[in-house]
Design a protein around this motif. Sequence first.
Motif, PDB file in Angstrom:
ATOM      1  N   LYS A  32      31.652  46.601  41.152  1.00 31.17           N
ATOM      2  CA  LYS A  32      32.370  45.905  42.223  1.00 31.17           C
ATOM      3  C   LYS A  32      33.511  45.064  41.655  1.00 31.17           C
ATOM      4  N   MET A  33      34.057  45.526  40.543  1.00 35.56           N
ATOM      5  CA  MET A  33      35.256  44.955  39.958  1.00 35.56           C
ATOM      6  C   MET A  33      36.368  45.971  40.166  1.00 35.56           C
ATOM      7  N   PHE A  34      37.458  45.521  40.804  1.00 37.60           N
ATOM      8  CA  PHE A  34      38.537  46.434  41.160  1.00 37.60           C
ATOM      9  C   PHE A  34      39.868  45.926  40.619  1.00 37.60           C
ATOM     10  N   VAL A  35      40.585  46.822  39.948  1.00 39.23           N
ATOM     11  CA  VAL A  35      41.924  46.499  39.442  1.00 39.23           C
ATOM     12  C   VAL A  35      42.916  46.778  40.565  1.00 39.23           C
ATOM     13  N   VAL A  36      43.743  45.771  40.892  1.00 37.93           N
ATOM     14  CA  VAL A  36      44.652  45.891  42.030  1.00 37.93           C
ATOM     15  C   VAL A  36      46.085  45.611  41.599  1.00 37.93           C
ATOM     16  N   ASP A  37      47.028  46.085  42.404  1.00 31.20           N
ATOM     17  CA  ASP A  37      48.425  45.721  42.192  1.00 31.20           C
ATOM     18  C   ASP A  37      48.575  44.235  42.498  1.00 31.20           C
ATOM     19  N   THR A  38      49.197  43.505  41.596  1.00 28.55           N
ATOM     20  CA  THR A  38      49.190  42.042  41.659  1.00 28.55           C
ATOM     21  C   THR A  38      49.858  41.487  42.901  1.00 28.55           C
ATOM     22  N   GLU A  39      50.782  42.233  43.517  1.00 26.20           N
ATOM     23  CA  GLU A  39      51.467  41.701  44.685  1.00 26.20           C
ATOM     24  C   GLU A  39      50.533  41.451  45.861  1.00 26.20           C
ATOM     25  N   ILE A  40      49.363  42.099  45.875  1.00 24.97           N
ATOM     26  CA  ILE A  40      48.459  41.859  47.001  1.00 24.97           C
ATOM     27  C   ILE A  40      47.811  40.476  46.894  1.00 24.97           C
ATOM     28  N   LEU A  41      47.925  39.842  45.721  1.00 23.18           N
ATOM     29  CA  LEU A  41      47.417  38.488  45.540  1.00 23.18           C
ATOM     30  C   LEU A  41      48.475  37.436  45.850  1.00 23.18           C
ATOM     31  N   GLY A  42      49.671  37.878  46.179  1.00 23.29           N
ATOM     32  CA  GLY A  42      50.789  36.967  46.380  1.00 23.29           C
ATOM     33  C   GLY A  42      50.959  36.535  47.821  1.00 23.29           C
ATOM     34  N   PRO A  43      52.011  35.716  48.085  1.00 26.49           N
ATOM     35  CA  PRO A  43      52.191  35.109  49.404  1.00 26.49           C
ATOM     36  C   PRO A  43      53.185  35.813  50.314  1.00 26.49           C
ATOM     37  N   LEU A  44      53.742  36.954  49.890  1.00 24.43           N
ATOM     38  CA  LEU A  44      54.829  37.554  50.647  1.00 24.43           C
ATOM     39  C   LEU A  44      54.343  38.630  51.622  1.00 24.43           C
ATOM     40  N   ILE A 101      35.032  41.122  42.220  1.00 22.48           N
ATOM     41  CA  ILE A 101      36.181  40.664  41.446  1.00 22.48           C
ATOM     42  C   ILE A 101      37.349  41.605  41.740  1.00 22.48           C
ATOM     43  N   PHE A 102      38.477  41.013  42.104  1.00 19.05           N
ATOM     44  CA  PHE A 102      39.718  41.757  42.261  1.00 19.05           C
ATOM     45  C   PHE A 102      40.685  41.217  41.215  1.00 19.05           C
ATOM     46  N   ILE A 103      41.015  42.058  40.268  1.00 17.82           N
ATOM     47  CA  ILE A 103      41.819  41.603  39.132  1.00 17.82           C
ATOM     48  C   ILE A 103      43.201  42.266  39.157  1.00 17.82           C
ATOM     49  N   GLY A 104      44.220  41.439  39.217  1.00 17.89           N
ATOM     50  CA  GLY A 104      45.582  41.943  39.248  1.00 17.89           C
ATOM     51  C   GLY A 104      46.069  42.319  37.862  1.00 17.89           C
ATOM     52  N   LYS A 105      47.001  43.251  37.822  1.00 19.64           N
ATOM     53  CA  LYS A 105      47.585  43.669  36.555  1.00 19.64           C
ATOM     54  C   LYS A 105      48.505  42.581  36.016  1.00 19.64           C
ATOM     55  N   ASP A 106      48.512  42.411  34.720  1.00 18.83           N
ATOM     56  CA  ASP A 106      49.338  41.385  34.085  1.00 18.83           C
ATOM     57  C   ASP A 106      50.788  41.852  34.038  1.00 18.83           C
ATOM     58  N   TYR A 107      51.512  41.592  35.112  1.00 21.49           N
ATOM     59  CA  TYR A 107      52.909  42.044  35.175  1.00 21.49           C
ATOM     60  C   TYR A 107      53.816  41.266  34.225  1.00 21.49           C
ATOM     61  N   THR A 108      53.342  40.117  33.733  1.00 24.41           N
ATOM     62  CA  THR A 108      54.149  39.315  32.811  1.00 24.41           C
ATOM     63  C   THR A 108      54.037  39.802  31.376  1.00 24.41           C
ATOM     64  N   ASN A 109      53.010  40.610  31.089  1.00 30.20           N
ATOM     65  CA  ASN A 109      52.746  41.091  29.720  1.00 30.20           C
ATOM     66  C   ASN A 109      52.636  39.937  28.721  1.00 30.20           C
ATOM     67  N   GLY A 125      33.401  31.195  32.190  1.00 32.18           N
ATOM     68  CA  GLY A 125      33.421  30.540  33.497  1.00 32.18           C
ATOM     69  C   GLY A 125      33.164  31.521  34.627  1.00 32.18           C
ATOM     70  N   ILE A 126      33.725  32.710  34.499  1.00 34.77           N
ATOM     71  CA  ILE A 126      33.486  33.758  35.497  1.00 34.77           C
ATOM     72  C   ILE A 126      32.009  34.126  35.515  1.00 34.77           C
ATOM     73  N   SER A 127      31.413  34.201  34.332  1.00 36.43           N
ATOM     74  CA  SER A 127      30.000  34.546  34.224  1.00 36.43           C
ATOM     75  C   SER A 127      29.127  33.521  34.938  1.00 36.43           C
ATOM     76  N   LYS A 128      29.481  32.243  34.813  1.00 29.98           N
ATOM     77  CA  LYS A 128      28.704  31.193  35.472  1.00 29.98           C
ATOM     78  C   LYS A 128      28.835  31.272  36.992  1.00 29.98           C
ATOM     79  N   LEU A 133      36.234  36.811  43.757  1.00 26.55           N
ATOM     80  CA  LEU A 133      37.123  36.078  42.860  1.00 26.55           C
ATOM     81  C   LEU A 133      38.369  36.933  42.637  1.00 26.55           C
ATOM     82  N   PHE A 134      39.537  36.294  42.760  1.00 25.96           N
ATOM     83  CA  PHE A 134      40.822  36.979  42.602  1.00 25.96           C
ATOM     84  C   PHE A 134      41.492  36.468  41.334  1.00 25.96           C
TER      85      PHE A 134
END
Length: 314
Positions: free
Chosen positions: A281-293, A248-256, A239-242, A197-198
Amino acid sequence: MLTLPKSWMTLFSVILMLAAMLAGCGPGSNTAATEQENSPSSASPSASAPAASKGPAKIVVTYFPYADHLFALGKADAVAGVVNLKSLRDFTVYDPFLKDGRIADLGDQANFEKIVALNSDLIIASQADAPNLDQLSKIAKTVTVNATLNWQETIRGVAAAVGEEAQAEQYISQFLKKQAEASAAIEQSGEKGKSALFLMPWKKSFTYWSGSRMSLYYEKLGFRPFEGMSNVGEITIEGISKLDPEYIFIGKDYTNSSEITLKDLETNPVWNSLSTVKNKKMFVVDTEILGPLAMGQFKGLTYMQQLFTGGKAK
């Protein structure tokens, strides 16, 4: 459990905007780049006109994802100004190109006075700039690169505009090689086929990305998606629990703008009850890796390869 979000973050919402624009182009619109001369009509694809050997010295970009492409092509020094440059400042992958402040931020919308002041010799626009093409072409040679949902298509259009077609093919080749290496690392680790889950914290819950939106990680690298999830939506901790994802790969909240912080999650009993968290197995990642560029996805492949090499993810 799942609801569609009422608003999107800047970088990712552009994909929905593009889908609407492309729907109006019709199936026969295959041109990657067109050149706008000092007249109201568009000319042939720019690739048909030979470019100078050194390419343009000063480039203005009116659609910020094309700055990503120019950086990837090794043309950062030629980028003089970008409309909505702030959308790139949120992501660390662009720090090497933006930290010196040399590239001008041309505002949320094209500011003609600022563009004129840069004295550029090329403007790269998208089809969303159609109402402004006449004005832009009076400032400098203007090339329109049709925005699509596939950066490998658009980087070729941008490359054609600056005479760097070979460099685009080289970058895509390097990307595909890195993709194969990352996929092999995950397979060799025995983790291919595990559910993932991203996410990114958003307001009181999380934004998730799934389906074709994350095809790089699901189809190419072999993580297993969850059925019934849209390309983008909102999900609660419950919902994540279900879903009970294995990764889990969780991006940083760049929008604050989120009311949930990563620090808060450390003491949240529901979050800490997730098997993903318990199994580390939960990893905090730079949010751009979840993007389309291009550069964000290349960074994502590098991250996954390193994570799954040598059992680091186990």
